[in-house]
Design an enzyme around this catalytic site. Sequence first.
Site, PDB file in Angstrom:
ATOM      1  N   ASN A  13       0.877  -1.175   0.000  1.00 28.44           N
ATOM      2  CA  ASN A  13       0.000   0.000   0.000  1.00 28.44           C
ATOM      3  C   ASN A  13       0.914   1.224   0.000  1.00 28.44           C
ATOM      4  OD1 ASN A  13      -1.824   2.042   0.435  1.00 28.44           O
ATOM      5  ND2 ASN A  13      -2.242   1.520   2.577  1.00 28.44           N
ATOM      6  N   TRP A  14       1.041   1.829  -1.160  1.00 27.20           N
ATOM      7  CA  TRP A  14       1.972   2.968  -1.281  1.00 27.20           C
ATOM      8  C   TRP A  14       1.433   4.234  -0.619  1.00 27.20           C
ATOM      9  CZ3 TRP A  14       4.103   3.021  -7.041  1.00 27.20           C
ATOM     10  CH2 TRP A  14       4.935   1.905  -7.220  1.00 27.20           C
ATOM     11  N   LYS A  15       0.154   4.239  -0.287  1.00 24.17           N
ATOM     12  CA  LYS A  15      -0.489   5.441   0.286  1.00 24.17           C
ATOM     13  C   LYS A  15      -0.266   6.633  -0.658  1.00 24.17           C
ATOM     14  CE  LYS A  15       0.322   3.436   4.776  1.00 24.17           C
ATOM     15  NZ  LYS A  15       0.026   3.536   6.181  1.00 24.17           N
ATOM     16  N   HIS A  98      -9.589   1.037   4.525  1.00 23.79           N
ATOM     17  CA  HIS A  98      -8.331   1.254   5.239  1.00 23.79           C
ATOM     18  C   HIS A  98      -8.585   2.206   6.414  1.00 23.79           C
ATOM     19  CE1 HIS A  98      -4.250   2.492   6.189  1.00 23.79           C
ATOM     20  NE2 HIS A  98      -3.853   1.382   5.585  1.00 23.79           N
ATOM     21  N   GLU A 100      -6.996   4.607   7.537  1.00 29.45           N
ATOM     22  CA  GLU A 100      -6.770   6.038   7.240  1.00 29.45           C
ATOM     23  C   GLU A 100      -7.967   6.631   6.510  1.00 29.45           C
ATOM     24  OE1 GLU A 100      -2.936   5.555   5.380  1.00 29.45           O
ATOM     25  OE2 GLU A 100      -2.093   4.967   7.314  1.00 29.45           O
ATOM     26  N   GLU A 170      -5.747  -5.235  10.330  1.00 28.50           N
ATOM     27  CA  GLU A 170      -4.751  -4.198  10.573  1.00 28.50           C
ATOM     28  C   GLU A 170      -5.054  -3.473  11.889  1.00 28.50           C
ATOM     29  OE1 GLU A 170      -2.639  -3.040   6.714  1.00 28.50           O
ATOM     30  OE2 GLU A 170      -4.262  -1.631   7.018  1.00 28.50           O
ATOM     31  N   GLY A 176       1.967   2.104  10.588  1.00 23.20           N
ATOM     32  CA  GLY A 176       2.871   3.239  10.408  1.00 23.20           C
ATOM     33  C   GLY A 176       3.521   3.699  11.705  1.00 23.20           C
ATOM     34  N   SER A 216       3.085  -2.418  10.263  1.00 20.65           N
ATOM     35  CA  SER A 216       4.533  -2.450  10.480  1.00 20.65           C
ATOM     36  C   SER A 216       5.154  -3.820  10.194  1.00 20.65           C
ATOM     37  CB  SER A 216       4.878  -1.981  11.890  1.00 20.65           C
ATOM     38  OG  SER A 216       4.400  -0.650  12.102  1.00 20.65           O
ATOM     39  N   GLY A 237       2.692  -1.251   4.271  1.00 17.72           N
ATOM     40  CA  GLY A 237       2.766   0.179   3.978  1.00 17.72           C
ATOM     41  C   GLY A 237       4.204   0.604   3.748  1.00 17.72           C
ATOM     42  N   GLY A 238       4.822   1.118   4.792  1.00 14.83           N
ATOM     43  CA  GLY A 238       6.171   1.689   4.690  1.00 14.83           C
ATOM     44  C   GLY A 238       7.173   0.810   3.970  1.00 14.83           C
TER      45      GLY A 238
HETATM   46  C1  PEP Z   1      -0.922  -0.011   5.856  1.00 14.12           C
HETATM   47  O1  PEP Z   1      -0.923   1.151   5.486  1.00 14.12           O
HETATM   48  O2  PEP Z   1      -1.841  -0.747   5.511  1.00 14.12           O
HETATM   49  C2  PEP Z   1       0.177  -0.494   6.700  1.00 14.12           C
HETATM   50  C3  PEP Z   1       0.124  -1.699   7.180  1.00 14.12           C
HETATM   51  O3  PEP Z   1       1.215   0.396   6.914  1.00 14.12           O
HETATM   52  P1  PEP Z   1       2.619   0.072   7.642  1.00 14.12           P
HETATM   53  O4  PEP Z   1       3.116  -1.229   7.067  1.00 14.12           O
HETATM   54  O5  PEP Z   1       3.488   1.221   7.311  1.00 14.12           O
HETATM   55  O6  PEP Z   1       2.334  -0.056   9.113  1.00 14.12           O
END
Ligand code: PEP
Length: 255
Positions: A13-15, A98, A100, A170, A176, A216, A237-238
Amino acid sequence: MNPNKRSAVIAGNWKMNLTRPQAKALIEEIKPLVAGAACGVVLCVPYTDLETALSAAAGSNIKIGAQNCHWEESGAFTGEISPAMLTELGAEYVILGHSERRQYFGDTDETVNKRLLAALEAGLKVILCVGETLSQREEGKTREVLSRQATAALAGVTASQLSNIIVAYEPIWAIGTGKTATAAQAGEGNAVVRATVAALYGGEAAEALTIQYGGSMKASNAAELLAQPDVDGGLIGGASLKAADFAAIVQAASR
Ligand code: PEP
């Protein structure tokens, strides 16, 4: 993961990150690193990167998705993108619900359900996110929240449509933040989702459902998280923004 029943899917997930040249460069770097993957590989990119990502990933094992979509086919919804617009481009996946989107853009269980039904109808595969906040966890409400979110999002979804859905558990406190759920917490959350789906669709359908963990996940903890029997991959994500990190997670899921 239970390899007898399900295959793993690792989705990035590049956001709101990466311009088109950056997107192209990252996919070119990822492609050879994941070419031999024994799991599904998906990248969910910003709308503006979709066309670039699709052409960079063409002919590879990387599938491309978006990070949201509206429930109407077209109309006066300024700033929105419809499922048909995504399928016309060639996108195969969409992330919905999601945290966010729920936290900053007003998504509710009801709107997530509307988006999901419309996305399935248009032929998209959905990565449906569910997860509890830290205070909900501390109040002992994790099970209730996950079950409520999954049940509400799946309202009106037929048993055959379920095969086009991946659920991502999640925990919001782990997204994040660098704070990963323990493998046991991830396994428990995923098991709650599976039990919810079993109550709605029966055990066989629930056993066939791919349920990712997200929050994470990175190269250093992926193997442990993925070893949980109910964790069938990850939403990343990251770590999806760095080719080597993302590829290491894909490799952990391919074992
Ligand atoms: C996400 O945005 O779905 C996510 C899991 O982010 P991160 O891996 O950065 O925690």
